[in-house]
Design an enzyme around this catalytic site. Sequence first.
Site, PDB file in Angstrom:
ATOM      1  N   ASP A  89       0.878  -1.171   0.000  1.00 46.15           N
ATOM      2  CA  ASP A  89       0.000   0.000   0.000  1.00 46.15           C
ATOM      3  C   ASP A  89       0.919   1.225   0.000  1.00 46.15           C
ATOM      4  OD1 ASP A  89      -2.265   1.696   0.275  1.00 46.15           O
ATOM      5  OD2 ASP A  89      -1.921   1.771   2.433  1.00 46.15           O
ATOM      6  N   GLU A  95      -1.362  -1.577  -4.671  1.00 45.63           N
ATOM      7  CA  GLU A  95      -2.571  -0.783  -4.878  1.00 45.63           C
ATOM      8  C   GLU A  95      -2.301   0.274  -5.939  1.00 45.63           C
ATOM      9  OE1 GLU A  95      -5.808   0.734  -1.909  1.00 45.63           O
ATOM     10  OE2 GLU A  95      -4.167   2.177  -1.937  1.00 45.63           O
ATOM     11  N   ASP A 129      -2.199   1.044   7.444  1.00 52.75           N
ATOM     12  CA  ASP A 129      -1.419   0.864   6.218  1.00 52.75           C
ATOM     13  C   ASP A 129      -0.979  -0.589   6.027  1.00 52.75           C
ATOM     14  OD1 ASP A 129      -1.179   3.686   5.110  1.00 52.75           O
ATOM     15  OD2 ASP A 129      -0.541   3.962   7.183  1.00 52.75           O
TER      16      ASP A 129
END
Length: 159
Positions: free
Chosen positions: A7, A67, A139
């Site tokens: 991420d 992502e 996160d």
Amino acid sequence: MKILGIDPGSIVTGYGVVEKRQERYIDIRHGEIKIKRGSLFTAALEKVYNELFSIVAEEKPDAVAIENIFYGKNIKSLIKQGHVRGVAILAGSKHHLPVFEYTPLEIKKAVVGYGRAEKIQVQKMVQVIMNFSELPSEDASDAIAVAICHINHRKNDPM
């Protein structure tokens, strides 16, 4: 199948190495790469690259899932996030790993079952799926969700 989920963020980059054995998801390693406020951005990019490169070398995942950038109002933040994504992708590709990208909608749908889920819903589902005793950080949770998303999308086609 062992996947490194990432991420990317310009201040905090989450990572999670997840392996699927039979029907269980196993947490190999997860955490956050935090950048000190006020750091030179080039130093921040180097830190993210070096840490992810080391994680890949140590954990030897089969693939990297990251992502994709989502729409936002702050263009500067999106550009910085793009740079972080670039060094994260490079860290995986330097180890000759395939890199797969997923939108936030795809990730949330794969983990929560609903593409517009809130962050806390993703955290709680990751906690349940991974059988964590405590709620993982936001996160790291997002990164684990990216790895789970990839595993779910690649059940019959691992790469």
